[in-house]
Scaffold this motif. Structure first.
Motif, short mmCIF file in Angstrom:
data_model
loop_
_atom_site.label_atom_id
_atom_site.label_comp_id
_atom_site.label_asym_id
_atom_site.label_seq_id
_atom_site.Cartn_x
_atom_site.Cartn_y
_atom_site.Cartn_z
N TYR A 35 0.94 -1.20 0.04
CA TYR A 35 -0.03 0.09 -0.05
C TYR A 35 0.89 1.22 0.03
O TYR A 35 1.89 1.25 0.37
CB TYR A 35 -0.92 -0.01 1.23
CG TYR A 35 -2.17 -0.92 1.25
CD1 TYR A 35 -1.82 -2.25 1.85
CD2 TYR A 35 -3.29 -0.56 0.97
CE1 TYR A 35 -2.64 -3.38 1.74
CE2 TYR A 35 -4.37 -1.76 1.12
CZ TYR A 35 -3.99 -3.04 1.40
OH TYR A 35 -4.79 -3.91 1.52
N GLN A 37 0.73 5.57 1.11
CA GLN A 37 -0.11 6.29 1.92
C GLN A 37 0.64 7.76 2.00
O GLN A 37 1.74 7.78 2.43
CB GLN A 37 -0.22 5.77 3.78
CG GLN A 37 -0.97 6.67 4.43
CD GLN A 37 -1.13 6.39 5.83
OE1 GLN A 37 -0.42 5.50 6.21
NE2 GLN A 37 -2.27 6.76 6.59
N GLY A 40 -2.32 12.61 5.56
CA GLY A 40 -3.77 13.02 5.69
C GLY A 40 -4.62 11.98 5.04
O GLY A 40 -5.96 12.36 4.98
N GLN A 41 -4.13 10.93 4.33
CA GLN A 41 -5.05 10.15 3.40
C GLN A 41 -4.89 8.65 4.19
O GLN A 41 -3.86 8.37 4.87
CB GLN A 41 -4.55 10.05 2.07
CG GLN A 41 -4.44 10.95 1.41
CD GLN A 41 -5.90 11.77 1.23
OE1 GLN A 41 -6.86 11.43 0.98
NE2 GLN A 41 -6.01 13.07 1.64
N GLY A 42 -5.76 7.90 3.77
CA GLY A 42 -5.65 6.42 4.57
C GLY A 42 -4.77 5.52 3.35
O GLY A 42 -4.33 6.22 2.23
N PRO A 43 -4.16 4.43 3.65
CA PRO A 43 -3.43 3.68 2.74
C PRO A 43 -4.30 3.46 1.43
O PRO A 43 -5.32 3.15 1.47
CB PRO A 43 -3.25 2.43 3.47
CG PRO A 43 -3.12 2.93 4.94
CD PRO A 43 -4.45 3.78 4.97
N PHE A 45 -4.23 0.66 -1.88
CA PHE A 45 -3.92 -0.31 -2.22
C PHE A 45 -3.00 -0.32 -3.50
O PHE A 45 -3.30 0.45 -4.45
CB PHE A 45 -5.09 -1.37 -2.66
CG PHE A 45 -4.62 -2.63 -3.14
CD1 PHE A 45 -5.05 -2.87 -4.46
CD2 PHE A 45 -4.01 -3.59 -2.57
CE1 PHE A 45 -4.58 -4.13 -5.27
CE2 PHE A 45 -3.75 -4.97 -3.11
CZ PHE A 45 -4.23 -5.11 -4.62
N MET A 89 4.75 7.23 2.27
CA MET A 89 4.97 6.10 2.97
C MET A 89 4.46 4.92 2.36
O MET A 89 3.52 4.80 2.05
CB MET A 89 4.22 6.04 4.51
CG MET A 89 4.34 4.87 5.44
SD MET A 89 5.88 5.10 6.25
CE MET A 89 5.53 5.82 7.53
N LEU A 91 3.66 0.91 2.54
CA LEU A 91 3.34 -0.05 3.85
C LEU A 91 3.18 -1.35 3.03
O LEU A 91 2.82 -1.73 1.91
CB LEU A 91 2.03 0.37 4.36
CG LEU A 91 2.09 1.79 5.13
CD1 LEU A 91 0.66 2.29 5.18
CD2 LEU A 91 2.79 1.50 6.52
N ARG A 112 9.53 5.28 4.54
CA ARG A 112 9.18 6.55 4.22
C ARG A 112 10.11 7.18 3.10
O ARG A 112 11.47 6.93 3.12
CB ARG A 112 9.41 7.55 5.42
CG ARG A 112 9.46 9.11 5.02
CD ARG A 112 7.95 9.55 4.80
NE ARG A 112 7.09 9.62 5.94
CZ ARG A 112 5.91 9.84 5.90
NH1 ARG A 112 5.11 9.97 4.63
NH2 ARG A 112 5.13 9.38 7.09
N LEU B 87 -8.49 4.27 11.74
CA LEU B 87 -8.89 3.94 10.30
C LEU B 87 -9.86 2.84 10.21
O LEU B 87 -9.73 2.04 10.80
CB LEU B 87 -7.38 3.74 9.44
CG LEU B 87 -6.64 4.70 9.20
CD1 LEU B 87 -4.99 4.27 8.75
CD2 LEU B 87 -6.76 5.67 8.41
N ALA B 100 -8.18 -6.65 -1.38
CA ALA B 100 -7.51 -5.25 -1.16
C ALA B 100 -8.40 -4.66 -0.10
O ALA B 100 -9.58 -4.65 -0.17
CB ALA B 100 -7.45 -4.49 -2.25
N LEU B 101 -7.72 -3.82 0.62
CA LEU B 101 -8.63 -3.15 1.70
C LEU B 101 -8.75 -1.46 1.19
O LEU B 101 -7.67 -1.12 0.40
CB LEU B 101 -7.99 -2.97 2.96
CG LEU B 101 -7.69 -4.23 3.84
CD1 LEU B 101 -6.96 -3.88 5.16
CD2 LEU B 101 -9.10 -4.78 4.19
N PHE B 103 -9.52 1.96 2.23
CA PHE B 103 -9.56 2.79 3.50
C PHE B 103 -10.33 4.14 3.46
O PHE B 103 -10.38 4.61 2.22
CB PHE B 103 -8.18 2.94 3.78
CG PHE B 103 -7.30 1.75 4.57
CD1 PHE B 103 -6.72 1.08 3.57
CD2 PHE B 103 -7.27 1.80 5.92
CE1 PHE B 103 -5.95 -0.20 4.38
CE2 PHE B 103 -6.49 0.74 6.50
CZ PHE B 103 -6.07 -0.27 5.83
N GLY B 104 -10.74 4.39 4.42
CA GLY B 104 -11.31 5.85 4.48
C GLY B 104 -10.06 6.58 5.21
O GLY B 104 -8.86 6.26 5.07
N LYS B 105 -10.22 8.02 5.14
CA LYS B 105 -9.24 8.83 5.25
C LYS B 105 -8.72 8.95 6.73
O LYS B 105 -7.63 9.49 7.05
CB LYS B 105 -9.44 10.37 4.98
CG LYS B 105 -9.75 10.53 3.57
CD LYS B 105 -9.78 12.02 3.09
CE LYS B 105 -10.00 12.11 1.64
NZ LYS B 105 -10.22 13.69 1.06
#
Lengths: 116, 113
Positions: A35, A37, A40-43, A45, A89, A91, A112, B87, B100-101, B103-105
Motif C-alpha cells: 500500500y 499512504q 492525511g490520507q488512508g493507505p 492499495f 509512506m 506499507l 518513508r 482508520l 484489497a482493503l 480505506f477511509g481517510k
C-alpha cells in the motif's frame, strides 16, 4: 519479533533515481500486500501476492513500479525513475489464508520515501 | 465504486469523555470491515474485523459495531494514550477486488488530560 518488517525505514533519493524496498511478512502468512499512504490520507492499495503469484495490481501501479515475491517469502517493491509525486509512506501487510483469523492484514512499520 | 467515509475528520476529547467515530461505506458485497489504529510515523495496528450486520467486538475501552451501511467505533472513558488516527477499511466480496482493503481517510483523535 514475529511481525512484518520493512527495510529501509527511511529513504531519501533524487528525482530520476531508482529505489527498492524490502518486506518480510509474518512467517506463516502466504498473502502479502503493498500500500502507499500520503499525508492525511488512508493507505491506498497497490498490489498483492498469494505465495509467489502476483494476483492483483491497482491502477496506481504505473509502469515505473514493479513488485516481486520470488520464493513466496519476502517481497521487493522497486520504483524506477522516481518522481516527486512518489514521495509517500510505503506499507507492506501480510495475511493468512488459513484461519481464523484468516482475513486480517497485519502491517509493517512502513518505508518513508522522500524524492528531492 | 466502493466508498468509505469517516467522520469526524478530527475529534478532541477530555480524558474520560466517551464518544463515537463513524465509518459509512458503500460496497457491492461486504467481505469484512476492518478498524485500525495508526500512530504518527508508524504502520496501522489491527484492532477489529466485523463480518455481518449486528456484529459487535470489544477490546479494552473500544467497541466496534456494524450495520448494513455504517460502523461505529465507540470509545469509553478514553485516556491520553488512546490519541491516534483511527482508520476504517472495507474488503469487498466482488471477485474483481481480490483482497484489497479500501480505506477511509481516518479520524484523528486527541485525548487531553
Amino acid at each position: 519479533d514475529t511481525g512484518v518488517s520493512q527495510d529501509p525505514r527511511h529513504k531519501i533519493t533524487k528525482r530520476g533515481q531508482n529505489v527498492t524496498f524490502r518486506c518480510d511478512p509474518i512467517s506463516e502468512h502466504n498473502r502479502l500486500y503493498w500500500y502507499r499512504q500520503t499525508l492525511g490520507q488512508g493507505p491506498e492499495f497497490l498490489t498483492y501476492f498469494q505465495n509467489e503469484a502476483q494476483l492483483e495490481k491497482s491502477r496506481l501501479l504505473s509502469d515505473r513500479f514493479s513488485a516481486e515475491r520470488p520464493k513466496g517469502s519476502f517481497s521487493t517493491l522497486e520504483i524506477q525513475r522516481t518522481e516527486q509525486g512518489d514521495s509517500a509512506m510505503y506499507l507492506c501487510a501480510s495475511s493468512s489464508v488459513a484461519g481464523p483469523p484468516y482475513n486480517e492484514q497485519f502491517f509493517g512499520p512502513g518505508t518513508r520515501l522522500t524524492v528531492l | 465504486e466502493d466508498q468509505v467515509t469517516q467522520s469526524p475528520e478530527a475529534l478532541r476529547l477530555q480524558e474520560g469523555e466517551s464518544s463515537s467515530l463513524n465509518c459509512s461505506y458503500t460496497v457491492s458485497g461486504l467481505r469484512g470491515l476492518f478498524w485500525y489504529r495508526q500512530d504518527p510515523g508508524k504502520g496501522p495496528e489491527f484492532l477489529f474485523t466485523l463480518y455481518s450486520a449486528g456484529e459487535e467486538k470489544e477490546k479494552e475501552r473500544l467497541k466496534a459495531t456494524l450495520t448494513k451501511k455504517e460502523s461505529f467505533l465507540h470509545i469509553t472513558a478514553p485516556k491520553p494514550e488512546d490519541s491516534a488516527t483511527y482508520l476504517c477499511a472495507v474488503q469487498a466480496r466482488d471477485s474483481n477486488s481480490g483482497y484489497a482493503l479500501n480505506f477511509g481517510k481516518g479520524t484523528s483523535l486527541l485525548v487531553t488530560p
